[in-house]
Design a protein around this motif. Sequence first.
Motif, mmCIF file in Angstrom:
data_model
loop_
_atom_site.group_PDB
_atom_site.id
_atom_site.type_symbol
_atom_site.label_atom_id
_atom_site.label_comp_id
_atom_site.label_asym_id
_atom_site.label_seq_id
_atom_site.Cartn_x
_atom_site.Cartn_y
_atom_site.Cartn_z
ATOM 1 N N GLY A 70 39.097 30.484 35.874
ATOM 2 C CA GLY A 70 40.473 30.647 35.434
ATOM 3 C C GLY A 70 41.464 30.284 36.519
ATOM 4 N N LEU A 71 42.721 30.098 36.097
ATOM 5 C CA LEU A 71 43.807 29.746 37.003
ATOM 6 C C LEU A 71 45.047 30.546 36.644
ATOM 7 N N SER A 101 42.967 15.250 41.093
ATOM 8 C CA SER A 101 43.554 15.518 39.786
ATOM 9 C C SER A 101 43.850 16.996 39.670
ATOM 10 N N ALA A 102 44.512 17.383 38.591
ATOM 11 C CA ALA A 102 44.779 18.792 38.332
ATOM 12 C C ALA A 102 43.476 19.508 37.984
ATOM 13 N N LEU A 103 43.323 20.732 38.470
ATOM 14 C CA LEU A 103 42.170 21.564 38.127
ATOM 15 C C LEU A 103 42.515 22.391 36.893
ATOM 16 N N HIS A 104 41.563 22.494 35.959
ATOM 17 C CA HIS A 104 41.774 23.251 34.728
ATOM 18 C C HIS A 104 40.655 24.270 34.535
ATOM 19 N N PRO A 105 40.913 25.348 33.793
ATOM 20 C CA PRO A 105 39.835 26.269 33.441
ATOM 21 C C PRO A 105 38.680 25.538 32.763
ATOM 22 N N LYS A 106 37.475 25.923 33.070
ATOM 23 C CA LYS A 106 36.225 25.365 32.549
ATOM 24 C C LYS A 106 35.845 24.030 33.188
ATOM 25 N N ASP A 107 36.666 23.515 34.115
ATOM 26 C CA ASP A 107 36.263 22.297 34.818
ATOM 27 C C ASP A 107 35.006 22.583 35.650
ATOM 28 N N PRO A 108 33.991 21.717 35.599
ATOM 29 C CA PRO A 108 32.794 21.911 36.412
ATOM 30 C C PRO A 108 33.075 21.646 37.887
ATOM 31 N N LEU A 135 36.651 30.830 40.719
ATOM 32 C CA LEU A 135 35.553 29.883 40.574
ATOM 33 C C LEU A 135 34.244 30.644 40.440
ATOM 34 N N GLU A 136 33.286 30.035 39.757
ATOM 35 C CA GLU A 136 31.960 30.653 39.624
ATOM 36 C C GLU A 136 30.907 29.622 39.993
ATOM 37 N N LEU A 137 29.992 29.999 40.882
ATOM 38 C CA LEU A 137 28.922 29.112 41.318
ATOM 39 C C LEU A 137 27.610 29.579 40.714
ATOM 40 N N PHE A 138 26.971 28.715 39.934
ATOM 41 C CA PHE A 138 25.695 29.008 39.282
ATOM 42 C C PHE A 138 25.723 30.299 38.470
ATOM 43 N N ARG A 139 26.822 30.572 37.836
ATOM 44 C CA ARG A 139 26.955 31.721 36.912
ATOM 45 C C ARG A 139 26.605 33.046 37.567
ATOM 46 N N ALA A 140 26.806 33.166 38.847
ATOM 47 C CA ALA A 140 26.462 34.410 39.518
ATOM 48 C C ALA A 140 27.457 34.772 40.611
ATOM 49 N N THR A 141 27.827 33.808 41.425
ATOM 50 C CA THR A 141 28.692 34.058 42.575
ATOM 51 C C THR A 141 30.119 33.651 42.252
ATOM 52 N N GLU A 142 31.056 34.586 42.427
ATOM 53 C CA GLU A 142 32.460 34.299 42.155
ATOM 54 C C GLU A 142 33.231 34.126 43.459
ATOM 55 N N ILE A 143 34.131 33.148 43.467
ATOM 56 C CA ILE A 143 35.027 32.886 44.580
ATOM 57 C C ILE A 143 36.454 32.964 44.042
ATOM 58 N N HIS A 144 37.254 33.846 44.611
ATOM 59 C CA HIS A 144 38.644 33.991 44.189
ATOM 60 C C HIS A 144 39.545 33.502 45.313
ATOM 61 N N ASP A 184 43.995 47.140 49.418
ATOM 62 C CA ASP A 184 44.642 46.781 48.151
ATOM 63 C C ASP A 184 45.460 45.497 48.291
ATOM 64 N N ALA A 185 46.198 45.363 49.401
ATOM 65 C CA ALA A 185 47.019 44.176 49.612
ATOM 66 C C ALA A 185 46.167 42.929 49.781
ATOM 67 N N ALA A 186 45.056 43.061 50.473
ATOM 68 C CA ALA A 186 44.164 41.907 50.692
ATOM 69 C C ALA A 186 43.610 41.386 49.365
ATOM 70 N N PHE A 187 43.103 42.267 48.541
ATOM 71 C CA PHE A 187 42.535 41.839 47.261
ATOM 72 C C PHE A 187 43.634 41.376 46.296
ATOM 73 N N ALA A 188 44.784 41.999 46.353
ATOM 74 C CA ALA A 188 45.895 41.574 45.484
ATOM 75 C C ALA A 188 46.344 40.158 45.828
ATOM 76 N N SER A 189 46.156 39.736 47.079
ATOM 77 C CA SER A 189 46.601 38.400 47.488
ATOM 78 C C SER A 189 45.821 37.293 46.794
ATOM 79 N N VAL A 190 44.662 37.607 46.226
ATOM 80 C CA VAL A 190 43.890 36.609 45.461
ATOM 81 C C VAL A 190 43.852 36.971 43.972
ATOM 82 N N GLY A 191 44.714 37.917 43.576
ATOM 83 C CA GLY A 191 44.826 38.267 42.164
ATOM 84 C C GLY A 191 43.811 39.274 41.678
ATOM 85 N N LEU A 192 43.244 40.096 42.615
ATOM 86 C CA LEU A 192 42.214 41.055 42.243
ATOM 87 C C LEU A 192 42.594 42.466 42.634
#
Length: 201
Positions: free
Chosen positions: A33-34, A47-54, A71-80, A191-199
């Motif tokens: 997601g974005l 190019s522009a990045l879109h949701p569901k782009d591989p 981002l999700e790597l191999f349906r297991a690891t998330e990068i925010h 809280d501020a650290a995680f909020a900075s990436v939207g979490l």
Amino acid sequence: MTLQRRQLLVVPLALGLGLRQARAGSAIGTTLGLTGRARISRAGIESALHPKDPLMEGDDIRTLAASTAALELFRATEIHLGPETRFTLDRFSADLGGIVTIGGAMVFDRPDDLPKLDLTVQSAFGQIGVRGTRFFAGPSKGVYGVFVARGTVEVSAGGQRRSLQAGEGVDIAAPGDAPGAVARWGRTRIDAAFASVGLRP
């Protein structure tokens, strides 16, 4: 329409087709997601990045101002990724790990029940050896901070190394400096650290 005009129109269409074909190759992840806008560069084409782009090895992702990406790597690891962050998938394998480069704020999150990765996160401030499952790295309180929510990581910078356990963080004042003393972060800073990436933590 003149022949020259047609040729000018064909060039961007061909570039877009080339990027879509590249994305149909051996993907190692996807864009979950974005919020706002992000760009992706692959094989010299941006190019522009879109949701569901591989996502593929070698991809360079850049979030713009006031934007975050998940981002999700191999349906297991998330990068925010936080705003104005650059993230490069130098090399990544689902079972082995690899190397990624980050410039900006990031949260790495991997389920506890999966095997630990041998992953190295590189930045201008140092290297993070990932043995943990959830941690933050990026700007925090005017310095570069690394905080571990779950698991363990090893931070190397300025010729020194610090091992962090869950609940612990470390600061690096500037590129080339050694990490400061390991300390427990307070709730407000976490809280501020995680909020900075939207979490939320």
